[in-house]
Write a protein that holds these residues in place. Structure first.
Motif, mmCIF file in Angstrom:
data_model
loop_
_atom_site.group_PDB
_atom_site.id
_atom_site.type_symbol
_atom_site.label_atom_id
_atom_site.label_comp_id
_atom_site.label_asym_id
_atom_site.label_seq_id
_atom_site.Cartn_x
_atom_site.Cartn_y
_atom_site.Cartn_z
ATOM 1 N N GLY A 1 0.796 -1.194 -0.112
ATOM 2 C CA GLY A 1 -0.065 -0.058 -0.073
ATOM 3 C C GLY A 1 0.735 1.274 0.089
ATOM 4 O O GLY A 1 0.386 2.294 -0.570
ATOM 5 N N HIS A 2 1.982 1.231 0.614
ATOM 6 C CA HIS A 2 2.912 2.498 0.754
ATOM 7 C C HIS A 2 3.492 2.613 -0.719
ATOM 8 O O HIS A 2 3.719 3.947 -0.922
ATOM 9 N N ILE A 3 4.019 1.342 -1.356
ATOM 10 C CA ILE A 3 4.490 1.669 -2.661
ATOM 11 C C ILE A 3 3.699 2.180 -3.620
ATOM 12 O O ILE A 3 3.920 3.066 -4.314
ATOM 13 N N ARG A 4 2.130 1.795 -3.501
ATOM 14 C CA ARG A 4 1.070 2.504 -4.463
ATOM 15 C C ARG A 4 1.060 3.843 -4.237
ATOM 16 O O ARG A 4 0.873 4.672 -4.982
ATOM 17 N N PHE A 5 1.026 4.243 -2.642
ATOM 18 C CA PHE A 5 1.008 5.549 -2.318
ATOM 19 C C PHE A 5 2.190 6.504 -3.076
ATOM 20 O O PHE A 5 1.851 7.490 -3.528
ATOM 21 N N LEU A 6 3.327 5.959 -2.926
ATOM 22 C CA LEU A 6 4.476 6.652 -3.468
ATOM 23 C C LEU A 6 4.515 6.735 -4.942
ATOM 24 O O LEU A 6 4.754 7.709 -5.553
ATOM 25 N N ARG A 7 3.946 5.730 -5.865
ATOM 26 C CA ARG A 7 3.740 5.744 -7.047
ATOM 27 C C ARG A 7 2.617 6.756 -7.488
ATOM 28 O O ARG A 7 2.810 7.503 -8.495
ATOM 29 N N ASN A 8 1.603 6.986 -6.880
ATOM 30 C CA ASN A 8 0.668 7.901 -7.060
ATOM 31 C C ASN A 8 1.369 9.564 -6.564
ATOM 32 O O ASN A 8 0.951 10.252 -7.549
ATOM 33 N N LEU A 9 2.267 9.414 -5.936
ATOM 34 C CA LEU A 9 2.792 10.910 -5.617
ATOM 35 C C LEU A 9 3.689 11.196 -6.687
ATOM 36 O O LEU A 9 3.628 12.349 -7.388
ATOM 37 N N LEU A 10 4.421 10.283 -7.433
ATOM 38 C CA LEU A 10 5.202 10.392 -8.363
ATOM 39 C C LEU A 10 4.720 10.846 -9.719
ATOM 40 O O LEU A 10 5.120 11.644 -10.387
ATOM 41 N N GLY A 11 3.128 9.926 -9.850
ATOM 42 C CA GLY A 11 2.655 10.063 -11.238
ATOM 43 C C GLY A 11 1.513 11.178 -10.956
ATOM 44 O O GLY A 11 0.815 11.397 -12.280
ATOM 45 N N GLY A 12 1.346 11.705 -9.954
ATOM 46 C CA GLY A 12 0.278 12.668 -10.030
ATOM 47 C C GLY A 12 -1.098 12.300 -9.830
ATOM 48 O O GLY A 12 -2.014 12.785 -10.082
ATOM 49 N N GLY A 13 -1.174 10.957 -9.369
ATOM 50 C CA GLY A 13 -2.443 10.264 -9.096
ATOM 51 C C GLY A 13 -3.029 10.805 -7.589
ATOM 52 O O GLY A 13 -2.277 11.682 -7.055
ATOM 53 N N VAL A 14 -4.283 10.135 -7.178
ATOM 54 C CA VAL A 14 -4.863 10.716 -6.226
ATOM 55 C C VAL A 14 -4.302 10.170 -4.760
ATOM 56 O O VAL A 14 -4.055 8.958 -4.866
ATOM 57 N N VAL A 15 -4.031 10.827 -3.856
ATOM 58 C CA VAL A 15 -3.515 10.611 -2.660
ATOM 59 C C VAL A 15 -4.248 10.943 -1.756
ATOM 60 O O VAL A 15 -4.773 12.382 -1.787
ATOM 61 N N ASP A 16 -4.509 10.426 -0.487
ATOM 62 C CA ASP A 16 -5.299 11.112 0.735
ATOM 63 C C ASP A 16 -4.436 11.640 1.489
ATOM 64 O O ASP A 16 -3.959 10.708 2.588
ATOM 65 N N ILE A 17 -4.226 12.645 1.655
ATOM 66 C CA ILE A 17 -3.365 13.400 2.523
ATOM 67 C C ILE A 17 -3.967 14.691 3.137
ATOM 68 O O ILE A 17 -4.764 15.321 2.368
ATOM 69 N N SER A 18 -3.977 14.630 4.312
ATOM 70 C CA SER A 18 -4.774 16.116 5.159
ATOM 71 C C SER A 18 -4.079 17.433 4.409
ATOM 72 O O SER A 18 -2.951 17.572 4.287
ATOM 73 N N ALA A 19 -4.897 18.263 4.653
ATOM 74 C CA ALA A 19 -4.599 19.472 4.223
ATOM 75 C C ALA A 19 -3.198 20.049 4.618
ATOM 76 O O ALA A 19 -2.487 20.828 3.896
ATOM 77 N N ARG A 20 -3.231 19.717 6.010
ATOM 78 C CA ARG A 20 -1.944 20.506 6.917
ATOM 79 C C ARG A 20 -0.764 19.850 6.488
ATOM 80 O O ARG A 20 0.389 20.461 6.512
ATOM 81 N N ASP A 21 -0.642 18.767 5.750
ATOM 82 C CA ASP A 21 0.642 17.895 5.280
ATOM 83 C C ASP A 21 0.724 18.011 3.820
ATOM 84 O O ASP A 21 1.994 17.736 3.227
ATOM 85 N N ARG A 22 -0.130 18.322 3.183
ATOM 86 C CA ARG A 22 -0.021 18.259 1.534
ATOM 87 C C ARG A 22 1.071 19.006 1.061
ATOM 88 O O ARG A 22 1.924 18.507 0.281
ATOM 89 N N GLY A 23 1.118 20.162 1.500
ATOM 90 C CA GLY A 23 2.145 21.302 0.899
ATOM 91 C C GLY A 23 3.847 20.759 1.168
ATOM 92 O O GLY A 23 4.510 20.442 0.129
ATOM 93 N N THR A 24 3.874 20.129 2.484
ATOM 94 C CA THR A 24 5.288 19.775 2.967
ATOM 95 C C THR A 24 5.457 18.451 2.081
ATOM 96 O O THR A 24 6.831 18.355 1.466
ATOM 97 N N ILE A 25 4.694 17.511 2.023
ATOM 98 C CA ILE A 25 4.962 16.224 1.378
ATOM 99 C C ILE A 25 5.115 16.407 -0.178
ATOM 100 O O ILE A 25 6.132 15.793 -0.803
ATOM 101 N N MET A 26 4.359 17.290 -0.919
ATOM 102 C CA MET A 26 4.488 17.465 -2.273
ATOM 103 C C MET A 26 5.678 18.205 -2.594
ATOM 104 O O MET A 26 6.372 17.737 -3.551
ATOM 105 N N ALA A 27 6.348 19.013 -1.824
ATOM 106 C CA ALA A 27 7.504 19.895 -1.890
ATOM 107 C C ALA A 27 8.612 18.733 -1.838
ATOM 108 O O ALA A 27 9.802 18.528 -2.605
#
Length: 243
Positions: free
Chosen positions: A109-135
């Motif tokens: 599940g974590h690998i799927r999450f990372l693939r979605n992050l790299l590929g611009g897919g949908v990830v379920d991240i809270s608004a307070r963490d999204r900016g830091t994680i995407m950077a």
């Protein structure tokens, strides 16, 4: 009560296990049929960023529980903020092949999450963490790609033997390190029935030399899985205590 089954709200204990003075490694001894798996599922559902159930649905479920109603400060601080890896070792005995399966299952599940992050897919991240994680995704793109490839190698591996134990033991620590870089906080490793491989080997392997070798291999694997480059990692080791 629901359909003859009683559910006991133990979520108040989540604040205790996440307390500042709690040791980083906790070993829990549970008798059989005492709700160990249910508590671990609650712990996972409460802490995890990566889950098959959306953050909003989990939020609604926990609003009915003691951790939300009686300790809102703890809830807001810890809910859905960690990479949680649940390693179920109940059926592991003959070392490498089954360890590979357990590790791949914990990481998928974590690998799927990372693939979605790299590929611009949908990830379920809270608004307070999204900016830091995407950077941080852009900053650590090469490291994320490397760990995805390491997972792919193990996932597709069929002829598993003792020579692969180093790769198997390294996957979760490397994944936790990547999530530390992304989130800026430690991960949680839950090892369910961490004693099972030792017991299964002891009871199922007659040859003393082979039994000793397999137990040593598993010990090395578990030791490697708990070493994450000095980063903060909370570890729960649960033992299904037998009569």
């Amino acid at each position: 009560m629901m359909n003859g089954t009683a559910f006991v709200d133990k979520t108040a204990a989540l604040a205790d296990v996440m307390g500042e003075n709690v040791p980083m490694v906790i070993a829990g001894l549970y008798p059989r049929r005492m709700g160990k798996t249910s508590f671990l599922d609650a712990l996972n559902g409460f802490l995890a960023v990566v889950s098959d159930i959306s953050c909003n649905k989990r939020m609604e479920a926990f609003k009915e529980c003691a951790i939300y109603q009686d300790n809102r400060e703890c809830f807001d601080k810890h809910f859905a903020r960690y990479a949680v890896f649940k390693l179920d070792l109940k059926s592991v005995d003959q070392a490498a092949a089954q360890l590979r399966k357990a590790v791949v299952r914990a990481a998928r599940g974590h690998i799927r999450f990372l693939r979605n992050l790299l590929g611009g897919g949908v990830v379920d991240i809270s608004a307070r963490d999204r900016g830091t994680i995407m950077a941080n995704v852009h900053r650590y793109r090469e490291d994320i790609t490397r760990i995805i490839n390491s997972f792919k190698f193990l996932d597709e591996l069929r002829d598993v033997n003792a020579t692969h134990l180093v790769d198997i033991g390294a996957l979760l620590p490397e994944l936790m390190e990547v999530f530390y870089w992304l989130f800026g906080r430690g991960s949680v490793l839950i090892v369910d029935e961490y004693d099972a491989p030792f017991m299964n080997i002891l009871c199922g392997v007659a040859d003393v030399n082979l039994r000793t070798m397999l137990q040593r291999e598993y010990g090395h694997f578990l030791s490697a899985s708990l070493k994450v480059g000095g980063k903060n990692v909370w570890v729960w080791l649960y033992l299904d205590q037998r009569a």
